[in-house]
Write an enzyme that holds these catalytic residues in place. Structure first.
Site, PDB file in Angstrom:
ATOM      1  N   ASP A  49      84.970  68.874  94.305  1.00  0.00           N
ATOM      2  CA  ASP A  49      85.627  67.719  93.704  1.00  0.00           C
ATOM      3  C   ASP A  49      85.185  67.565  92.253  1.00  0.00           C
ATOM      4  O   ASP A  49      84.028  67.781  91.909  1.00  0.00           O
ATOM      5  CB  ASP A  49      85.254  66.472  94.519  1.00  0.00           C
ATOM      6  CG  ASP A  49      86.175  65.301  94.263  1.00  0.00           C
ATOM      7  OD1 ASP A  49      87.370  65.528  93.992  1.00  0.00           O
ATOM      8  OD2 ASP A  49      85.700  64.159  94.344  1.00  0.00           O
TER       9      ASP A  49
ATOM     10  N   GLU B 276      88.883  71.557  92.293  1.00  0.00           N
ATOM     11  CA  GLU B 276      89.757  70.381  92.108  1.00  0.00           C
ATOM     12  C   GLU B 276      89.890  70.151  90.606  1.00  0.00           C
ATOM     13  O   GLU B 276      88.983  69.652  89.958  1.00  0.00           O
ATOM     14  CB  GLU B 276      89.149  69.171  92.814  1.00  0.00           C
ATOM     15  CG  GLU B 276      90.034  67.925  92.760  1.00  0.00           C
ATOM     16  CD  GLU B 276      89.807  67.090  91.515  1.00  0.00           C
ATOM     17  OE1 GLU B 276      90.704  67.100  90.627  1.00  0.00           O
ATOM     18  OE2 GLU B 276      88.754  66.442  91.411  1.00  0.00           O
TER      19      GLU B 276
ATOM     20  N   ASP C 289      93.444  60.719  98.669  1.00  0.00           N
ATOM     21  CA  ASP C 289      93.523  59.595  97.737  1.00  0.00           C
ATOM     22  C   ASP C 289      94.954  59.136  97.481  1.00  0.00           C
ATOM     23  O   ASP C 289      95.158  58.102  96.840  1.00  0.00           O
ATOM     24  CB  ASP C 289      92.884  59.971  96.388  1.00  0.00           C
ATOM     25  CG  ASP C 289      91.366  59.946  96.442  1.00  0.00           C
ATOM     26  OD1 ASP C 289      90.809  59.202  97.266  1.00  0.00           O
ATOM     27  OD2 ASP C 289      90.738  60.676  95.651  1.00  0.00           O
TER      28      ASP C 289
END
Length: 496
Positions: free
Chosen positions: A295, A342, A395
């Site tokens: 991430d 990401e 998300d």
């Protein structure tokens, strides 16, 4: 694509994004028991070869898997107590007596399981447990002591503990180990049970051709065993408070940016140590997973540094990180990394170069594609093979909820781009993801089920109500697996 573990993505594959806590079944959250195995059956029937989960660490009270109490430990709330019962270490009525409120439920069950283990475990099981405690002691002993002290001190974060414990004075830690010995053993057993159950699930998934895809946040929580035990690798003052914190700058979505509050790394100190802290962290992930998403990958090239006293992210500034040196060290030590970067949002050429130089696939999210710009990198015609495409992530809103929230003109433009599909949403977007040239296509389980906004996993910026979504098998349309398998085969992603 590189060879080695990264060869997973040498073939066109697809999979489903679902955190284990979202699995159905008894108890306050999904776990690693029978329903996890049923989900693998569903993946296979639907032609899916990848199961992506969120980080598996023990969470704080907000339940966010991205702010965990340890970078190495597993969440004991994921333990299948039915399987512990099958081993003869829990009585049949233990689950009723334990109640439903976490974390007290897990603490009670672990206490009873430790008694059962001592009374009934055979020699092989005792030897396996001893080997686990010995081999994982490099992180396990700090973690169990941190958790035991935190509990004994009213669940206060470590930087609010009495100074001798906060600052890890050896004599005080030794005294605490003696006083808390039973709690420490209970916590060790919890980590053993998690690891045994997870690796059994992984072996089963792999035996059926399913790869497990994990998630690694770039930063760790301030209140975590990692920061308490290894303060030298973080930019903290003498009392353990951050001098600077992580976040992202103001942008189109937020005039104040985002102040995450995680302590920032002392990259110079990490590099002096040969990045051993990061090597160990990645090694743990490679034990648990076949593929790992990192991430906020852009933070390895440059990160937004915010003075700790600032209430917003406005007055931060960019600082470069030694990402190239880090990933060279990881490659040299661990081999080609099965890592997905990401790289969402505004990404600089330097970040693209870092990802490309190390052979790491990036990400494309279809819900971000339709801003009217034909050059938008998330539009399918701009995808590259070394990317992983999603309809949406944890998300995002569900695809059905997202589409319904758009104004009619934008909905019509999206349908025009997609060729006026006969498929309703979310299947039109699922088809587009599977048809993409991206090496891997990932679909949230909510989209496979066609669910609306009330079923989303997380709403960024909202503190309550996240991370609690669960489904029931009765909610899964009877045709979903066959429909997904058909599209997977149609677009060359059905393997085996």
């Amino acid at each position: 694509m590189r060879g080695g573990h990264a060869a997973i993505l040498d073939r066109r594959l697809s999979g489903i994004l679902l955190h284990p806590t979202s699995l159905p079944g008894p108890g306050p959250a999904g776990n690693l028991g029978v329903e996890a195995y049923h989900f693998i059956d569903f993946l296979v029937s639907a032609g899916q070869r990848v199961w992506q989960v969120l980080p598996l660490g023990p969470t704080h009270d907000d339940l966010s898997p991205y702010q965990t109490l340890s970078a190495h430990a597993g969440n004991p709330c994921l333990i299948s107590w039915e399987r512990v019962m099958e081993a003869g270490w829990l009585l049949e009525d233990a689950l009723v007596q334990a109640g439903s409120a976490e974390p007290r439920r897990s603490e009670r069950l672990l206490t009873w399981a430790l008694e059962g283990f001592r009374a009934h475990a055979d020699a092989a099981e005792r030897a396996a447990y001893a080997a686990f405690c010995r081999e994982e002691a490099w992180w396990l002993e700090d973690y169990v002591l941190y958790r035991a002290l935190r509990r004994a001190l009213g669940n206060r974060p470590w930087f609010q503990w009495p100074a001798p414990l906060r600052d890890r004075v050896p004599a005080d830690l030794d005294e605490a180990r003696g006083v808390l010995a039973e709690t420490l053993e209970r916590l060790r057993l919890g980590q053993y049970l998690f690891r045994v159950q997870w690796l059994a699930l992984k072996r089963h998934a792999n035996s059926r051709g399913v790869h497990l895809f994990g998630d690694l946040p770039i930063f760790v929580a301030h209140d975590s065993a990692d920061v308490w035990a290894q303060r030298e690798f973080f930019r903290l003052d003498e009392s353990g408070q951050p001098t600077v914190v992580a976040g992202v700058p103001p942008d189109y979505f937020s005039a104040e940016g985002q102040r995450w509050g995680n302590p920032l790394y002392d990259w110079e100190r990490l590099q002096e140590d040969g990045f051993e802290w990061w090597i160990q962290r990645m090694r743990t992930q490679l034990v648990l997973f076949d593929l790992v998403r990192i991430d906020h990958f852009r933070g390895f090239q440059a990160f937004w540094e915010i003075p700790a006293g600032e209430e917003t992210a406005v007055n931060g500034h960019w600082r470069e990180a030694p990402g190239d040196a880090l990933f060279r060290a990881l490659d040299e030590t661990l081999g080609p990394l099965p890592v997905v970067a990401e790289d969402l949002g505004t990404i600089t050429p330097e970040v693209h170069a870092l990802r490309s130089d190390h052979g790491l696939p990036g990400m494309r999210v279809l819900q971000f594609a339709f801003d009217g710009n034909p050059g938008n990198p998330y539009l399918p015609h701009n995808h590259a093979r070394d990317t992983v495409v999603y309809t949406g992530t944890h998300d995002n809103d569900t695809t059905s909820g997202w589409f319904e929230s758009l104004d009619p003109a934008l909905r019509n433009r999206i349908l025009d781009y997609l060729g006026q599909p006969r498929d309703p949403m979310p299947w039109a977007l699922i088809r587009a993801a599977l048809a993409s040239v991206s090496c891997l296509a990932m679909i949230p389980m909510q989209d496979v089920m066609g669910l609306d906004s009330s079923h989303r996993m997380n709403v960024p910026g909202v503190s309550d109500g996240n991370w609690q979504w669960r489904f029931e098998w009765s909610q899964v349309p009877s045709e979903a697996a066959g429909r997904l398998r058909h599209l997977t085969a149609l677009y060359g992603r059905l393997q085996g």
